[in-house]
Design a protein around this motif. Sequence first.
Motif, PDB file in Angstrom:
ATOM      1  N   ARG A  56      -0.450  12.924 -37.483  1.00  0.00           N
ATOM      2  CA  ARG A  56       0.029  13.387 -38.903  1.00  0.00           C
ATOM      3  C   ARG A  56       0.233  14.944 -38.903  1.00  0.00           C
ATOM      4  O   ARG A  56       1.014  15.455 -39.457  1.00  0.00           O
ATOM      5  CB  ARG A  56      -0.458  12.480 -40.027  1.00  0.00           C
ATOM      6  N   LEU A  57      -1.003  15.476 -38.806  1.00  0.00           N
ATOM      7  CA  LEU A  57      -1.091  16.767 -38.627  1.00  0.00           C
ATOM      8  C   LEU A  57      -0.024  17.580 -38.060  1.00  0.00           C
ATOM      9  O   LEU A  57       0.677  18.521 -38.440  1.00  0.00           O
ATOM     10  CB  LEU A  57      -2.625  17.464 -38.387  1.00  0.00           C
ATOM     11  N   ARG A  58       0.146  17.001 -36.670  1.00  0.00           N
ATOM     12  CA  ARG A  58       1.180  17.621 -35.868  1.00  0.00           C
ATOM     13  C   ARG A  58       2.471  17.388 -36.401  1.00  0.00           C
ATOM     14  O   ARG A  58       3.172  18.357 -36.273  1.00  0.00           O
ATOM     15  CB  ARG A  58       1.011  16.688 -34.394  1.00  0.00           C
ATOM     16  N   THR A  59       2.788  16.222 -36.952  1.00  0.00           N
ATOM     17  CA  THR A  59       4.334  16.047 -37.467  1.00  0.00           C
ATOM     18  C   THR A  59       4.382  17.348 -38.793  1.00  0.00           C
ATOM     19  O   THR A  59       5.348  17.717 -38.789  1.00  0.00           O
ATOM     20  CB  THR A  59       4.213  14.690 -38.095  1.00  0.00           C
ATOM     21  N   SER A  60       3.480  17.398 -39.563  1.00  0.00           N
ATOM     22  CA  SER A  60       3.383  18.170 -40.667  1.00  0.00           C
ATOM     23  C   SER A  60       3.530  19.761 -40.182  1.00  0.00           C
ATOM     24  O   SER A  60       4.492  20.395 -40.696  1.00  0.00           O
ATOM     25  CB  SER A  60       2.214  18.380 -41.566  1.00  0.00           C
ATOM     26  N   HIS A  61       2.822  20.026 -38.995  1.00  0.00           N
ATOM     27  CA  HIS A  61       3.086  21.384 -38.495  1.00  0.00           C
ATOM     28  C   HIS A  61       4.208  21.585 -37.823  1.00  0.00           C
ATOM     29  O   HIS A  61       5.087  22.562 -38.144  1.00  0.00           O
ATOM     30  CB  HIS A  61       2.012  21.487 -37.329  1.00  0.00           C
ATOM     31  N   GLU A  62       4.955  20.500 -37.268  1.00  0.00           N
ATOM     32  CA  GLU A  62       6.357  20.465 -36.754  1.00  0.00           C
ATOM     33  C   GLU A  62       7.320  20.807 -37.896  1.00  0.00           C
ATOM     34  O   GLU A  62       8.399  21.552 -37.964  1.00  0.00           O
ATOM     35  CB  GLU A  62       6.721  19.247 -35.793  1.00  0.00           C
ATOM     36  N   LEU A  63       7.214  20.182 -39.087  1.00  0.00           N
ATOM     37  CA  LEU A  63       8.118  19.914 -40.233  1.00  0.00           C
ATOM     38  C   LEU A  63       8.246  21.624 -40.765  1.00  0.00           C
ATOM     39  O   LEU A  63       9.133  22.190 -41.315  1.00  0.00           O
ATOM     40  CB  LEU A  63       7.770  19.008 -41.244  1.00  0.00           C
ATOM     41  N   ALA A  64       6.654  22.157 -40.692  1.00  0.00           N
ATOM     42  CA  ALA A  64       6.232  23.441 -41.387  1.00  0.00           C
ATOM     43  C   ALA A  64       7.264  24.538 -40.579  1.00  0.00           C
ATOM     44  O   ALA A  64       7.970  25.409 -41.096  1.00  0.00           O
ATOM     45  CB  ALA A  64       5.078  23.832 -41.420  1.00  0.00           C
ATOM     46  N   ALA A  65       7.150  24.238 -39.244  1.00  0.00           N
ATOM     47  CA  ALA A  65       8.080  25.108 -38.225  1.00  0.00           C
ATOM     48  C   ALA A  65       9.363  24.959 -38.566  1.00  0.00           C
ATOM     49  O   ALA A  65      10.338  26.013 -38.518  1.00  0.00           O
ATOM     50  CB  ALA A  65       7.666  24.828 -36.608  1.00  0.00           C
ATOM     51  N   THR A  66       9.957  23.832 -38.778  1.00  0.00           N
ATOM     52  CA  THR A  66      11.374  23.707 -39.227  1.00  0.00           C
ATOM     53  C   THR A  66      11.860  24.310 -40.507  1.00  0.00           C
ATOM     54  O   THR A  66      12.763  25.186 -40.609  1.00  0.00           O
ATOM     55  CB  THR A  66      11.648  22.233 -39.267  1.00  0.00           C
ATOM     56  N   VAL A  67      10.886  24.144 -41.630  1.00  0.00           N
ATOM     57  CA  VAL A  67      11.321  25.118 -42.633  1.00  0.00           C
ATOM     58  C   VAL A  67      11.242  26.520 -42.520  1.00  0.00           C
ATOM     59  O   VAL A  67      12.141  27.276 -42.809  1.00  0.00           O
ATOM     60  CB  VAL A  67      10.136  24.737 -43.527  1.00  0.00           C
ATOM     61  N   CYS A  68      10.477  27.080 -41.645  1.00  0.00           N
ATOM     62  CA  CYS A  68      10.267  28.396 -41.017  1.00  0.00           C
ATOM     63  C   CYS A  68      11.838  28.684 -40.609  1.00  0.00           C
ATOM     64  O   CYS A  68      12.283  29.951 -40.881  1.00  0.00           O
ATOM     65  CB  CYS A  68       9.291  28.728 -40.393  1.00  0.00           C
ATOM     66  N   ARG A  69      11.888  27.826 -39.676  1.00  0.00           N
ATOM     67  CA  ARG A  69      13.427  28.403 -38.748  1.00  0.00           C
ATOM     68  C   ARG A  69      14.562  28.298 -39.647  1.00  0.00           C
ATOM     69  O   ARG A  69      15.378  29.048 -39.627  1.00  0.00           O
ATOM     70  CB  ARG A  69      13.456  27.296 -37.815  1.00  0.00           C
ATOM     71  N   GLN A  70      14.519  27.350 -40.563  1.00  0.00           N
ATOM     72  CA  GLN A  70      15.811  27.368 -41.544  1.00  0.00           C
ATOM     73  C   GLN A  70      15.799  28.484 -42.429  1.00  0.00           C
ATOM     74  O   GLN A  70      16.636  29.273 -42.593  1.00  0.00           O
ATOM     75  CB  GLN A  70      15.540  26.096 -42.473  1.00  0.00           C
ATOM     76  N   GLN A  71      14.619  28.900 -42.901  1.00  0.00           N
ATOM     77  CA  GLN A  71      14.418  30.246 -43.647  1.00  0.00           C
ATOM     78  C   GLN A  71      14.867  31.459 -42.911  1.00  0.00           C
ATOM     79  O   GLN A  71      15.414  32.233 -43.586  1.00  0.00           O
ATOM     80  CB  GLN A  71      13.109  30.354 -44.338  1.00  0.00           C
ATOM     81  N   GLN A  72      14.406  31.349 -41.617  1.00  0.00           N
ATOM     82  CA  GLN A  72      14.792  32.586 -40.795  1.00  0.00           C
ATOM     83  C   GLN A  72      16.327  32.831 -40.745  1.00  0.00           C
ATOM     84  O   GLN A  72      16.553  34.104 -40.703  1.00  0.00           O
ATOM     85  CB  GLN A  72      13.883  32.492 -39.636  1.00  0.00           C
ATOM     86  N   GLN A  73      16.903  31.546 -40.516  1.00  0.00           N
ATOM     87  CA  GLN A  73      18.122  31.587 -40.195  1.00  0.00           C
ATOM     88  C   GLN A  73      19.030  31.917 -41.340  1.00  0.00           C
ATOM     89  O   GLN A  73      19.938  32.605 -41.435  1.00  0.00           O
ATOM     90  CB  GLN A  73      18.675  30.044 -39.733  1.00  0.00           C
ATOM     91  N   GLN A  74      18.635  31.492 -42.719  1.00  0.00           N
ATOM     92  CA  GLN A  74      19.189  31.802 -43.878  1.00  0.00           C
ATOM     93  C   GLN A  74      18.908  33.450 -44.153  1.00  0.00           C
ATOM     94  O   GLN A  74      19.993  34.082 -44.650  1.00  0.00           O
ATOM     95  CB  GLN A  74      18.442  31.355 -45.134  1.00  0.00           C
TER      96      GLN A  74
END
Length: 105
Positions: A56-74
């Motif tokens: 579950r922690l790994r999944t949350s970490h992956e989601l956090a990385a996705t949020v960061c990538r999206q923010q970086q793209q914006q």
Amino acid sequence: MDRRAAIDALRDNLATAAGARDWDRLCTAVTALAPQLEALGAQGPWSAGEMRALARLRTSHELAATVCRQQQQQIAAKMTELQNNKAGWSAYALDHETELDENLA
């Protein structure tokens, strides 16, 4: 605190920071993650429940990385837009510079 609860607390902190787009808190959570997991892992083999918590922690970490990538793209898109419009903004500022001088006088 047992290890599963500690892992869940790490996951919650990571997920909350990512969900709130709280970049300082997210950075702190990610930086602390490896040392805390190493300390927990040093206590012995992981149980089945702890392994599920780690997943579950790994999944949350992956989601956090996705949020960061999206923010970086914006941010990259906004920076590109600003760069592309730089000449227009400069021309506008120069065109209205005399108006500002007249208003200040």
